[in-house]
Design an enzyme around this catalytic site. Sequence first.
Site, PDB file in Angstrom:
ATOM      1  N   CYS A 170       0.861  -1.182   0.000  1.00 58.02           N
ATOM      2  CA  CYS A 170       0.000   0.000   0.000  1.00 58.02           C
ATOM      3  C   CYS A 170       0.896   1.231   0.000  1.00 58.02           C
ATOM      4  O   CYS A 170       2.116   1.125  -0.086  1.00 58.02           O
ATOM      5  CB  CYS A 170      -0.955   0.000   1.183  1.00 58.02           C
ATOM      6  SG  CYS A 170      -0.166   0.215   2.792  1.00 58.02           S
ATOM      7  N   ASP A 171       0.302   2.405   0.127  1.00 55.43           N
ATOM      8  CA  ASP A 171       1.070   3.640   0.026  1.00 55.43           C
ATOM      9  C   ASP A 171       2.198   3.710   1.046  1.00 55.43           C
ATOM     10  O   ASP A 171       3.347   3.965   0.711  1.00 55.43           O
ATOM     11  CB  ASP A 171       0.151   4.859   0.201  1.00 55.43           C
ATOM     12  CG  ASP A 171      -0.549   5.209  -1.101  1.00 55.43           C
ATOM     13  OD1 ASP A 171       0.062   5.021  -2.167  1.00 55.43           O
ATOM     14  OD2 ASP A 171      -1.697   5.650  -1.049  1.00 55.43           O
TER      15      ASP A 171
END
Length: 471
Positions: free
Chosen positions: A388-389
């Site tokens: 994810c980010d």
Amino acid sequence: MAQTGLRSKIQRFGSYLSGMIMPNIAAFIAWGLITALFIPKGWIPNEELATMVDPMIKYLLPLLIGFTGGRMVYDFRGGVVGATATMGVIVGTGIPMFLGAMLMGPLGGFLIKKIDQWLLPKIRSGFEMLYNNFSAGILGAFLAGVAFKVIGPVVEGLNEALGAGVEFIVNAGLLPLASVFIEPAKVLFLNNVINHGILSPLGVQQVAEEGSSILFLLETNPGPGLGILLAFAFFGKGASKASSYGAIPIHFIGGIHEIYFPYILMKPTLILAAIGGGASGVLTFSIFNAGLPATPSPGSIIALLALTQKGNFVGVILGVIIATAVSFFIASLILKLSKDKGEEDISAAAGKMEDMKGKKSSVSGTLNKTTTEQVVTAEQVDKVVFACDAGMGSSAMGASLLRDKFKKAGIDIDVTNTAINQIPQDADIVVTHKDLTDRAKQKLPGAQHVSVENFLNSPKYEELVNQLKNN
């Protein structure tokens, strides 16, 4: 549209800041533990061991941030130049240079990348090593000098201004009002900007002067989220009530606050419960003069207590308990008053959460789609990575779900989570949200990529298990 674009840019900025801080959290915690243990006010004061505190905060931590920031832009070469440039702001000022490191690290990586793109194709064969070493060295020395003379004093002035503002707010007794901004920002996924971009650098500076800082407790307090989840456990219904039981330990003990965001998105008025709980917790921390020597990450009760110094336990624990109680009371009231008005499905709210993170909206009711360029067998797979980010929160939950499903299916494969910019080269399968898949493919084109829309409850996890098991 303009507001959405601005929010997306702010979120990306926050993601970039967290990318510089998160890989180095262990070093921050190590420094916090050394501070909590060995300074004169610590648990076991030791004048000799306490001498590590000052060099770590002034040199080690900023250099790690600067190196990480440069590496994010241009791998190790960018990291080396970024760390060298960061040394200039460190030596040129008298305060911990975290903001300066966040600036000089990426700047150094960006400039050496551009110089290489321009000059490297013109270098004759056999002179590459000479060029690589001297170009990075000359640029690093130049940037360190500029940072020493120009950037450092400017950042120091900005730091002092922000510090004075925080001190004024604290002395005026207005710090609880910060929850009016912090709690909604968390649900909008702007918490990285606030926590790592503002609160942590200022908090570290306060620790250097006073030994602890209340700023480390503002965003990381698990109380407000716990109160909301408990309210759903007692007064919710349907899927939201059933899922809250599993969400409570993930949030409170695991420290993954993202788990309760869909519940607020499902009923936006619950943000009042989060604000009320956050403000009451901050007020309690202020009354008892509670603080931590470092940021607890993730925001788990275990991390909070592990970093709590002697004499601060009452204030820290009461702050969490009162925040939980106030949040629970307000959330329960909201749920009772609105229980006959219908309730949005928690899965739909989780989809909203992905949209709030700056990703594209998906068509309601559609099944999650999986992108697989090649089909592999379990024998060919050694590592599955959920990205994810920031490499925490959603990816941690996704990895935990996959790990549990693999275990039940008898599949012995390593499952980890990471930031999308740090996907390891030995990953065989990469699982991402559908709007991050293209970035993941660019980072590791040779892996199998699985794209999901809902990381909390995706049927594509079962499909991946069946694929590996059947093949």
